[in-house]
Design a protein around this motif. Structure first.
Motif, PDB file in Angstrom:
ATOM      1  N   PHE A   4      -1.412 -57.526  55.786  1.00 43.15           N
ATOM      2  CA  PHE A   4      -1.632 -56.847  54.514  1.00 43.15           C
ATOM      3  C   PHE A   4      -0.351 -56.124  54.137  1.00 43.15           C
ATOM      4  O   PHE A   4       0.090 -55.226  54.849  1.00 43.15           O
ATOM      5  N   GLU A   5       0.241 -56.512  53.031  1.00 43.17           N
ATOM      6  CA  GLU A   5       1.477 -55.900  52.539  1.00 43.17           C
ATOM      7  C   GLU A   5       1.104 -54.965  51.392  1.00 43.17           C
ATOM      8  O   GLU A   5       0.597 -55.399  50.373  1.00 43.17           O
ATOM      9  N   LEU A   6       1.339 -53.680  51.584  1.00 43.63           N
ATOM     10  CA  LEU A   6       0.967 -52.668  50.598  1.00 43.63           C
ATOM     11  C   LEU A   6       2.207 -52.139  49.897  1.00 43.63           C
ATOM     12  O   LEU A   6       3.179 -51.755  50.550  1.00 43.63           O
ATOM     13  N   LYS A   7       2.156 -52.125  48.558  1.00 38.76           N
ATOM     14  CA  LYS A   7       3.263 -51.601  47.759  1.00 38.76           C
ATOM     15  C   LYS A   7       2.697 -50.961  46.495  1.00 38.76           C
ATOM     16  O   LYS A   7       1.700 -51.405  45.942  1.00 38.76           O
ATOM     17  N   LEU A   8       3.368 -49.914  46.036  1.00 36.37           N
ATOM     18  CA  LEU A   8       2.960 -49.264  44.800  1.00 36.37           C
ATOM     19  C   LEU A   8       3.588 -49.926  43.583  1.00 36.37           C
ATOM     20  O   LEU A   8       3.046 -49.876  42.492  1.00 36.37           O
ATOM     21  N   GLY A   9       4.737 -50.520  43.736  1.00 38.66           N
ATOM     22  CA  GLY A   9       5.410 -51.165  42.611  1.00 38.66           C
ATOM     23  C   GLY A   9       6.232 -52.336  43.096  1.00 38.66           C
ATOM     24  O   GLY A   9       6.355 -52.587  44.290  1.00 38.66           O
ATOM     25  N   GLY A  10       6.834 -53.046  42.168  1.00 33.71           N
ATOM     26  CA  GLY A  10       7.702 -54.158  42.525  1.00 33.71           C
ATOM     27  C   GLY A  10       6.957 -55.366  43.041  1.00 33.71           C
ATOM     28  O   GLY A  10       7.075 -55.718  44.211  1.00 33.71           O
ATOM     29  N   PHE A  11       6.212 -56.027  42.168  1.00 36.86           N
ATOM     30  CA  PHE A  11       5.400 -57.163  42.593  1.00 36.86           C
ATOM     31  C   PHE A  11       6.247 -58.252  43.245  1.00 36.86           C
ATOM     32  O   PHE A  11       5.838 -58.860  44.231  1.00 36.86           O
ATOM     33  N   GLY A  12       7.441 -58.489  42.715  1.00 32.57           N
ATOM     34  CA  GLY A  12       8.296 -59.528  43.280  1.00 32.57           C
ATOM     35  C   GLY A  12       8.635 -59.263  44.740  1.00 32.57           C
ATOM     36  O   GLY A  12       8.625 -60.166  45.571  1.00 32.57           O
ATOM     37  N   ARG A  13       8.931 -58.016  45.064  1.00 29.60           N
ATOM     38  CA  ARG A  13       9.288 -57.658  46.446  1.00 29.60           C
ATOM     39  C   ARG A  13       8.087 -57.775  47.376  1.00 29.60           C
ATOM     40  O   ARG A  13       8.196 -58.273  48.491  1.00 29.60           O
ATOM     41  N   VAL A  14       6.921 -57.318  46.936  1.00 27.84           N
ATOM     42  CA  VAL A  14       5.733 -57.400  47.780  1.00 27.84           C
ATOM     43  C   VAL A  14       5.327 -58.861  47.983  1.00 27.84           C
ATOM     44  O   VAL A  14       4.913 -59.250  49.065  1.00 27.84           O
ATOM     45  N   LEU A  15       5.491 -59.676  46.966  1.00 24.31           N
ATOM     46  CA  LEU A  15       5.183 -61.100  47.101  1.00 24.31           C
ATOM     47  C   LEU A  15       6.144 -61.757  48.089  1.00 24.31           C
ATOM     48  O   LEU A  15       5.720 -62.539  48.943  1.00 24.31           O
ATOM     49  N   GLU A  16       7.409 -61.417  47.991  1.00 19.27           N
ATOM     50  CA  GLU A  16       8.395 -61.980  48.919  1.00 19.27           C
ATOM     51  C   GLU A  16       8.021 -61.674  50.370  1.00 19.27           C
ATOM     52  O   GLU A  16       8.018 -62.560  51.222  1.00 19.27           O
ATOM     53  N   GLN A  17       7.673 -60.429  50.651  1.00 17.54           N
ATOM     54  CA  GLN A  17       7.317 -60.052  52.016  1.00 17.54           C
ATOM     55  C   GLN A  17       6.033 -60.757  52.454  1.00 17.54           C
ATOM     56  O   GLN A  17       5.919 -61.213  53.594  1.00 17.54           O
ATOM     57  N   ALA A  18       5.060 -60.862  51.560  1.00 17.56           N
ATOM     58  CA  ALA A  18       3.803 -61.530  51.897  1.00 17.56           C
ATOM     59  C   ALA A  18       4.022 -63.011  52.198  1.00 17.56           C
ATOM     60  O   ALA A  18       3.363 -63.571  53.073  1.00 17.56           O
ATOM     61  N   VAL A  19       4.955 -63.638  51.495  1.00 14.52           N
ATOM     62  CA  VAL A  19       5.269 -65.042  51.764  1.00 14.52           C
ATOM     63  C   VAL A  19       5.896 -65.168  53.151  1.00 14.52           C
ATOM     64  O   VAL A  19       5.559 -66.078  53.918  1.00 14.52           O
ATOM     65  N   TYR A  20       6.785 -64.242  53.517  1.00 12.94           N
ATOM     66  CA  TYR A  20       7.348 -64.241  54.876  1.00 12.94           C
ATOM     67  C   TYR A  20       6.237 -64.080  55.915  1.00 12.94           C
ATOM     68  O   TYR A  20       6.256 -64.724  56.964  1.00 12.94           O
ATOM     69  N   ASN A  21       5.266 -63.223  55.633  1.00  9.75           N
ATOM     70  CA  ASN A  21       4.159 -62.990  56.569  1.00  9.75           C
ATOM     71  C   ASN A  21       3.358 -64.256  56.833  1.00  9.75           C
ATOM     72  O   ASN A  21       2.793 -64.422  57.920  1.00  9.75           O
ATOM     73  N   ARG A  22       3.308 -65.157  55.873  1.00 11.58           N
ATOM     74  CA  ARG A  22       2.545 -66.404  56.048  1.00 11.58           C
ATOM     75  C   ARG A  22       3.103 -67.251  57.188  1.00 11.58           C
ATOM     76  O   ARG A  22       2.405 -68.095  57.735  1.00 11.58           O
ATOM     77  N   GLN A  23       4.367 -67.030  57.545  1.00 12.29           N
ATOM     78  CA  GLN A  23       4.977 -67.804  58.609  1.00 12.29           C
ATOM     79  C   GLN A  23       4.468 -67.388  59.984  1.00 12.29           C
ATOM     80  O   GLN A  23       4.638 -68.115  60.957  1.00 12.29           O
ATOM     81  N   PHE A  25       1.274 -65.142  60.281  1.00 15.67           N
ATOM     82  CA  PHE A  25      -0.148 -64.799  60.251  1.00 15.67           C
ATOM     83  C   PHE A  25      -0.965 -65.888  59.573  1.00 15.67           C
ATOM     84  O   PHE A  25      -0.464 -66.627  58.733  1.00 15.67           O
ATOM     85  N   ASP A  26      -2.250 -65.950  59.944  1.00 13.91           N
ATOM     86  CA  ASP A  26      -3.149 -66.946  59.354  1.00 13.91           C
ATOM     87  C   ASP A  26      -3.361 -66.713  57.866  1.00 13.91           C
ATOM     88  O   ASP A  26      -3.431 -67.653  57.078  1.00 13.91           O
ATOM     89  N   LYS A  27      -3.492 -65.455  57.497  1.00 14.79           N
ATOM     90  CA  LYS A  27      -3.726 -65.074  56.098  1.00 14.79           C
ATOM     91  C   LYS A  27      -2.755 -63.962  55.732  1.00 14.79           C
ATOM     92  O   LYS A  27      -2.470 -63.082  56.540  1.00 14.79           O
ATOM     93  N   SER A  28      -2.263 -63.997  54.509  1.00 20.15           N
ATOM     94  CA  SER A  28      -1.354 -62.962  54.031  1.00 20.15           C
ATOM     95  C   SER A  28      -1.884 -62.420  52.710  1.00 20.15           C
ATOM     96  O   SER A  28      -2.204 -63.184  51.797  1.00 20.15           O
ATOM     97  N   TRP A  29      -1.967 -61.100  52.643  1.00 20.64           N
ATOM     98  CA  TRP A  29      -2.527 -60.414  51.482  1.00 20.64           C
ATOM     99  C   TRP A  29      -1.517 -59.434  50.895  1.00 20.64           C
ATOM    100  O   TRP A  29      -0.748 -58.826  51.628  1.00 20.64           O
ATOM    101  N   ILE A  30      -1.566 -59.261  49.589  1.00 28.71           N
ATOM    102  CA  ILE A  30      -0.872 -58.202  48.876  1.00 28.71           C
ATOM    103  C   ILE A  30      -1.935 -57.182  48.493  1.00 28.71           C
ATOM    104  O   ILE A  30      -2.988 -57.554  47.977  1.00 28.71           O
ATOM    105  N   VAL A  31      -1.660 -55.904  48.742  1.00 23.08           N
ATOM    106  CA  VAL A  31      -2.565 -54.835  48.329  1.00 23.08           C
ATOM    107  C   VAL A  31      -1.771 -53.931  47.393  1.00 23.08           C
ATOM    108  O   VAL A  31      -0.754 -53.353  47.787  1.00 23.08           O
ATOM    109  N   ILE A  32      -2.232 -53.835  46.139  1.00 19.85           N
ATOM    110  CA  ILE A  32      -1.509 -53.076  45.125  1.00 19.85           C
ATOM    111  C   ILE A  32      -2.452 -52.131  44.390  1.00 19.85           C
ATOM    112  O   ILE A  32      -3.671 -52.262  44.493  1.00 19.85           O
ATOM    113  N   GLY A  33      -1.869 -51.200  43.652  1.00 20.92           N
ATOM    114  CA  GLY A  33      -2.664 -50.184  42.975  1.00 20.92           C
ATOM    115  C   GLY A  33      -3.001 -50.489  41.530  1.00 20.92           C
ATOM    116  O   GLY A  33      -3.826 -49.804  40.933  1.00 20.92           O
ATOM    117  N   ASN A  34      -2.358 -51.488  40.935  1.00 18.98           N
ATOM    118  CA  ASN A  34      -2.600 -51.838  39.534  1.00 18.98           C
ATOM    119  C   ASN A  34      -2.848 -53.326  39.395  1.00 18.98           C
ATOM    120  O   ASN A  34      -2.326 -54.132  40.174  1.00 18.98           O
TER     121      ASN A  34
END
Length: 90
Positions: A4-23, A25-34
């Motif tokens: 679970f990648e949690l970020k308050l802003g910067g969707f591009g950055r959180v998506l980038e990290q979540a894509v790396y996590n897919r390598q 973990f079985d499942k990769s999630w973005i958790v955001i506030g908006n």
């Protein structure tokens, strides 16, 4: 295992990290506030990343992650590291 990648802003950055996590973990999630723009949801779907929005009311799953793509060795290494880090049963 899920990441679970949690970020308050910067969707591009959180998506980038979540894509790396897919390598690893079985499942990769973005958790955001908006609620993200539709174009951002399409990008997350394209890369197989799930999206959860946590707002004032309650969390909502906007997109479920795709199938696992991680290799057995990277998953096993992550599992062992998590178990070594403390009282974690994976």
């Amino acid at each position: 295992m899920s990441a679970f990648e949690l970020k308050l802003g910067g969707f591009g950055r959180v998506l980038e990290q979540a894509v790396y996590n897919r390598q690893t973990f079985d499942k990769s999630w973005i958790v955001i506030g908006n609620h993200p723009r539709q174009a951002n949801l399409h990008q997350a779907e394209r890369f197989g990343v799930g999206v959860i929005v946590v707002s004032e009311s309650k969390p909502a799953v906007l997109l479920r992650p795709g199938s696992a793509v991680c290799g057995g060795q990277s998953r096993q290494r992550a599992r062992l590291k998590l178990m070594e880090s403390g009282d974690i049963h994976v």
